[in-house]
Scaffold this motif. Structure first.
Motif, mmCIF file in Angstrom:
data_model
loop_
_atom_site.group_PDB
_atom_site.id
_atom_site.type_symbol
_atom_site.label_atom_id
_atom_site.label_comp_id
_atom_site.label_asym_id
_atom_site.label_seq_id
_atom_site.Cartn_x
_atom_site.Cartn_y
_atom_site.Cartn_z
ATOM 1 N N GLY A 260 -15.782 -1.809 -68.694
ATOM 2 C CA GLY A 260 -14.652 -1.135 -69.099
ATOM 3 C C GLY A 260 -14.550 0.559 -68.747
ATOM 4 N N GLY A 261 -15.712 1.061 -68.568
ATOM 5 C CA GLY A 261 -15.966 2.527 -68.383
ATOM 6 C C GLY A 261 -15.370 2.646 -66.798
ATOM 7 N N ILE A 262 -15.814 1.569 -66.025
ATOM 8 C CA ILE A 262 -15.085 1.822 -64.745
ATOM 9 C C ILE A 262 -13.768 1.511 -64.704
ATOM 10 N N LEU A 263 -13.466 0.061 -64.993
ATOM 11 C CA LEU A 263 -11.854 -0.194 -65.124
ATOM 12 C C LEU A 263 -11.004 0.887 -65.522
ATOM 13 N N LEU A 264 -11.360 1.354 -66.622
ATOM 14 C CA LEU A 264 -10.359 2.484 -67.207
ATOM 15 C C LEU A 264 -10.676 3.707 -66.558
ATOM 16 N N GLY A 265 -11.462 4.023 -65.769
ATOM 17 C CA GLY A 265 -11.648 4.987 -65.161
ATOM 18 C C GLY A 265 -12.325 6.120 -66.069
ATOM 19 N N ILE A 266 -13.073 5.872 -66.906
ATOM 20 C CA ILE A 266 -13.715 6.978 -67.835
ATOM 21 C C ILE A 266 -14.963 7.416 -67.007
ATOM 22 N N PHE A 267 -15.613 6.587 -66.442
ATOM 23 C CA PHE A 267 -16.811 6.982 -65.996
ATOM 24 C C PHE A 267 -16.863 6.972 -64.637
ATOM 25 N N SER A 268 -17.491 7.342 -63.708
ATOM 26 C CA SER A 268 -17.685 6.955 -62.270
ATOM 27 C C SER A 268 -19.149 5.772 -62.264
ATOM 28 N N PRO A 269 -18.971 4.862 -61.301
ATOM 29 C CA PRO A 269 -20.219 3.685 -61.700
ATOM 30 C C PRO A 269 -21.382 4.674 -61.903
ATOM 31 N N ASN B 73 -24.242 15.370 -67.969
ATOM 32 C CA ASN B 73 -23.240 15.495 -67.475
ATOM 33 C C ASN B 73 -22.058 14.914 -68.243
ATOM 34 N N ILE B 74 -22.380 13.642 -68.739
ATOM 35 C CA ILE B 74 -21.137 12.987 -69.504
ATOM 36 C C ILE B 74 -20.831 13.784 -70.686
ATOM 37 N N VAL B 75 -21.895 14.225 -71.433
ATOM 38 C CA VAL B 75 -21.599 14.892 -72.625
ATOM 39 C C VAL B 75 -20.789 16.226 -72.651
ATOM 40 N N THR B 76 -21.278 17.022 -71.463
ATOM 41 C CA THR B 76 -20.671 18.406 -71.363
ATOM 42 C C THR B 76 -19.358 17.972 -71.018
ATOM 43 N N ARG B 77 -19.301 17.190 -70.116
ATOM 44 C CA ARG B 77 -17.679 17.039 -69.639
ATOM 45 C C ARG B 77 -16.709 16.632 -70.564
ATOM 46 N N ALA B 78 -17.259 15.877 -71.421
ATOM 47 C CA ALA B 78 -16.391 15.272 -72.821
ATOM 48 C C ALA B 78 -16.182 16.489 -73.424
ATOM 49 N N ALA B 79 -17.061 17.395 -73.505
ATOM 50 C CA ALA B 79 -17.004 18.613 -74.680
ATOM 51 C C ALA B 79 -16.122 19.585 -73.998
ATOM 52 N N GLY B 80 -15.694 19.440 -72.546
ATOM 53 C CA GLY B 80 -14.948 20.218 -71.865
ATOM 54 C C GLY B 80 -15.749 21.523 -71.357
ATOM 55 N N ALA B 81 -16.971 21.465 -71.340
ATOM 56 C CA ALA B 81 -17.986 22.324 -71.004
ATOM 57 C C ALA B 81 -18.817 22.076 -69.753
#
Lengths: 420, 176
Positions: free
Chosen positions: A225-234, B33-41
């Motif tokens: 889901g994360g990859i398909l929806l473009g939320i995450f890079s792999p 990285n994921i967390v800070t980006r989601a938080a816009g920082a």
């Protein structure tokens, strides 16, 4: 001359990463290009200085956590709701377990070794003949290259400079084709060779398996889901999957022991090194083949032979089957992609996604192909069956895979229609 | 001979601890990285640091791999040889690996050129002027230190590999 060094080191049993390094050093020495010596060490480093490669250790870690946190077992339990009662039910489950194991192994032959030891005795207890048990286990590995998270796709994406997420998407249709082909094979084999009839779970058992298995589905959902929806890079989806697996294993199933963590991290590091160090040395090896003008000569030879992309793909398939039989799939991929992809794209106008999917499936097929396929011999040794008898049970899977490969080579849209 | 095995095993133990920590750091950095980006920082240097973490893990891991003899190799031919010849082949491979390890070590020595560095009085700009080597002046993109610190992963690997290769060669093939 450099090629002689390469072949000699390979046959002697020198680890492939060092074969590549040694060939590069020999090339520099022989060609007298001594300035290149000065940048060998730095090139080793820059060969793996790539964002996408981080997906490899992270997917391996996610797999380790799923394995030890009891998520794998529950996912298999969940799947058995649907297949346990079928004739050959355990064979289907075996295919599925293999697909999941593929995410934590850096080597296809190592995967066959581990899964053969785990699954063959269990299938034998359930009444399967040992040669068929070993064959289905070995065949399960064939599905691994196209089911996310596929190590081969991650590496191909990095080598070919194409989006890894899109590559996963491109693998969907071929994956469905191959999986349904295998299901048909197991069904037919089950009738012909009288596989034991499985037993459906009782309604209460089904409910239990569903409730216990459901939280674990969060991990594949996060990845795909994360990859398909473009939320995450792999790469990020791999880290998120590891986190999800940790939370579920620790707080839902309460099976994950924190004291096991250093051990899991260590095997992640060691297993991913098998792959990463190969990519690093392949970077210096690349010089040798470029300066020897191997790609140019190969291009000339191929384009004189035929200008038809389908013929080219068939030639590539045949050549890779032979290479894959000798060299573990990931190592083979790292060696051949820089050589063949430019030709495929430049001289034949072949889509890189199309090329990648075909090459990745093919290279895993090679290790099971007689007379030399290493996987076949490992499986035979560990299951204590003659390789010939395993092959008798294995060939329908190989035929299906080859048929899918030819179909994909012939009709590129099967791969490309879902990309972009 | 005993001494080399002991040194090699001590180094191996240390390497294993280091790669374990690096693997943990890698996953934490990407999650950060994921967390800070989601938080816009988003923190701009995390990606580059994560890549370096992975490379250090892989380089030191490669040394571990050499000691543990776990690297992927084609053993199809050697597996069919009679045991005596097979053991000889393993020894030959060990010797070849030692040769490669020493070569890498020498190449790293030339790359970092410590003698010229001392002669330049550890002045990195003088070093670059004297030798026309720019290893010490190359910056990292975002991490804020010079790249030669990060590149040290390669010489560290070469040292480890050389120690392990000597130990492997002296110990001989693992008896089956």
């Amino acid at each position: 001359m450099t090629i002689a060094v390469f072949v000699l080191l390979l046959i002697l049993g020198v680890p492939i990463a060092f074969v590549l390094l040694g060939t590069a050093l020999a090339y520099i020495e022989i060609s007298g290009n001594d300035v290149l010596f000065a940048s060998v060490a730095q090139q080793l480093f820059s060969g793996i200085e790539q964002y996408g490669l981080m997906a490899i250790p992270l997917f391996m870690l996610a797999g380790e956590i799923m394995n030890r946190g009891g998520l794998m077992r529950r996912l298999i339990g969940l799947a058995s709701i649907f297949v346990a009662g079928l004739r050959g039910g355990l064979a289907y489950i075996n295919l599925l377990a293999n697909m999941m194991m593929a995410s934590i192994m850096g080597s296809a032959t190592a995967q066959i070794a581990i899964m053969t030891q785990a699954m063959v005795p269990e299938m034998e207890r359930a009444g399967y003949r040992r040669d068929f048990a070993a064959a289905t286990t070995a065949a399960g590995g064939l599905l691994a290259p196209i089911i996310p998270p596929s190590m081969l796709f991650v590496i191909y994406g990095v080598l070919g400079q194409i989006a890894i997420g899109d590559l996963f998407i491109a693998g969907i249709v071929p994956g469905l084709l191959l999986t349904s082909g295998f299901i048909v094979v197991v069904a037919v084999l089950g009738i012909v060779h009288d596989f034991p009839q499985g037993q459906w779970l009782t309604r209460r058992e089904m409910l239990r398996a569903a409730v216990r298995g459901l939280p674990s589905t969060a991990v594949p959902i996060v990845i795909v889901g994360g990859i398909l929806l473009g939320i995450f890079s792999p790469t990020e989806s791999a880290a998120a999957a590891a986190l999800a697996a940790f939370l579920i294993g620790r707080f839902v199933h309460k099976e994950l022991d924190l004291r096991e963590f250093p051990d899991m991290l260590l095997s992640t590091a060691v297993n991913s090194t098998l792959v990463l160090f190969l990519i690093a040395t392949a970077n210096v090896f690349g010089w040798a083949i470029i300066f020897e003008e191997v790609p140019q000569r190969l291009t000339l030879w191929l384009t004189e032979f035929s200008s038809d992309p389908f013929v080219f793909m068939l030639l590539v398939n045949a050549a890779l089957l032979v290479i894959g039989a000798f060299i573990d799939s990931i190592a083979a991929l790292i060696i051949v992609v820089p050589l063949l992809l430019p030709i495929a794209q430049g001289s034949y106008g072949i889509d890189p996604f199309h090329f990648g999917v075909v090459v990745c499936i093919n290279l895993v097929l090679g290790i099971l192909t007689p007379p030399v396929g290493a996987g076949l011999f490992i499986s035979a040794t560990l299951a204590k069956v003659k390789p010939g008898r395993i092959f008798v049970a294995l060939w329908p899977f190989l035929v299906v895979t080859i048929a899918v490969l030819v179909l994909l080579s012939w009709q590129p849209w099967l791969v490309t229609m879902v990309v972009r | 001979m005993r001494l080399f095995s002991r040194v090699s095993n001590a180094v191996l133990g240390a390497e294993k601890r280091v790669v374990t920590v690096l693997a943990a750091a890698l996953v934490l950095l990407i999650l950060l990285n994921i967390v800070t980006r989601a938080a816009g920082a988003a923190i701009f240097w995390v990606d580059e640091l994560a890549i370096y973490t992975m490379i250090w893990m892989a380089m030191i891991g490669a040394s571990v791999m050499l000691r543990m003899r776990t690297a992927i190799a084609v053993t199809l031919v050697t597996d069919f040889l009679p045991q005596g010849i097979r053991r000889a082949a393993v020894r030959l491979v060990d010797a070849i690996l030692l040769g490669f390890a020493i070569t890498l070590l020498v190449l790293c020595w030339q790359w970092y050129d410590p003698v010229a560095l001392i002669q330049s009085g550890f002045d990195l700009d003088v070093f670059a002027e004297n030798t026309f080597k720019f290893i010490y002046t190359e910056p990292t993109n975002t991490v804020g230190i010079r790249k030669f610190w990060i590149w040290l992963a390669v010489p560290v690997m070469a040292v480890g590999m050389t120690i392990h290769a000597v130990a492997n060669l002296l110990e001989g093939p693992v008896t089956e």
